[in-house]
Design a protein around this motif. Structure first.
Motif: not given
Length: 245
Positions: A17-40
């Motif tokens: 789940y750590w590995f999957a989240g580390s792929i899914a969350v950045p991908l969501i930011g890349k696709l613009g589904l969430i503001n990437p600035m919230y992930l920094v």
């Protein structure tokens, strides 16, 4: 696709789940589904507004434009060494493994890359004499691996701050949990909270492991029978080194 699914299911539960989240969350930011600035992690927001609630260890895997080579290398380290720890020294002990992640995570102010490096450092210390292979066929003892990676990142032009912080936090955890109480005969300063055992009870008959904590020096019996690391809840298995039959 079934091969990929089988491989994914073969990853240990927590690492998966750590590995999957580390792929899914950045991908969501890349696709613009969430503001990437919230992930920094912005220092101003952290120190002055103490913004912690949206964070988890996979959030900080995102950085603007940062899903390139170093990101993939760190994903590999996450998969490789978190898997080895979860199926090795922490085999059948998910609560203790989660506690290690939480301790390191809080010490490094919620940053992903230092968290990965801290896990790698703990694995390297539990497998000090294991011979590992690095780029271009170089081979050396596992205890040097965290520092080789730090030097490698410096050579290719990356920042070594994350690696240095991760190594220091990994050393802090290893010293307080294993080295000082087990090898040096000191008191135990860290212990997995009971509520983690209620949610993640120990298992029996898990996968054989990679490495083991240092053996505790003989000591006089304590009242109540106790003994062993982590408050006497269990005895650590012997494990084995990579390449052993």
């Amino acid at each position: 696709m079934s091969d990929i699914g089988d491989w994914f299911k073969s990853i240990p539960f927590i690492t998966r789940y750590w590995f999957a989240g580390s792929i899914a969350v950045p991908l969501i930011g890349k696709l613009g589904l969430i503001n990437p600035m919230y992930l920094v992690l912005w220092p101003e927001n952290f120190f002055h507004k103490f913004q912690l609630l949206p964070w988890h260890p996979s959030h900080t895997s995102y950085c603007p434009g940062g899903t390139g080579f170093l990101y993939l290398v760190n994903l590999y380290f996450l998969y490789q060494y978190s898997t080895r720890l979860e199926t090795g020294a922490f085999d059948g002990r998910p609560a203790d493994f989660v506690f290690m992640l939480l301790f390191n995570w809080l010490c490094i102010v919620l940053l992903m890359i230092p968290l990965i490096m801290s896990v790698l450092y703990v694995w390297a210390q539990l497998n000090r004499e294991t011979i590992v292979s690095f780029w271009f066929g170089t081979r050396f003892k596992a205890c040097y691996l965290p520092w080789v990676i730090l030097g490698f990142n410096y050579i290719i032009g990356g920042s070594v701050v994350n690696e240095l912080i991760g190594n220091l936090v990994g050393h802090l955890y290893f010293f307080l949990m294993f080295k000082y109480p087990m090898d040096l005969g000191g008191r135990s300063f860290l212990s997995t909270p009971d509520f983690l055992y209620r949610f993640l009870p120990n298992r029996r008959g898990g996968v054989s492991g990679f490495g083991a904590p240092p053996s505790r020096r003989p000591a006089a019996p304590e009242a109540g029978g106790g003994g062993g690391g982590m408050g006497g809840r269990h005895a650590w298995g012997a494990g084995f080194r990579l390449g052993d039959d």
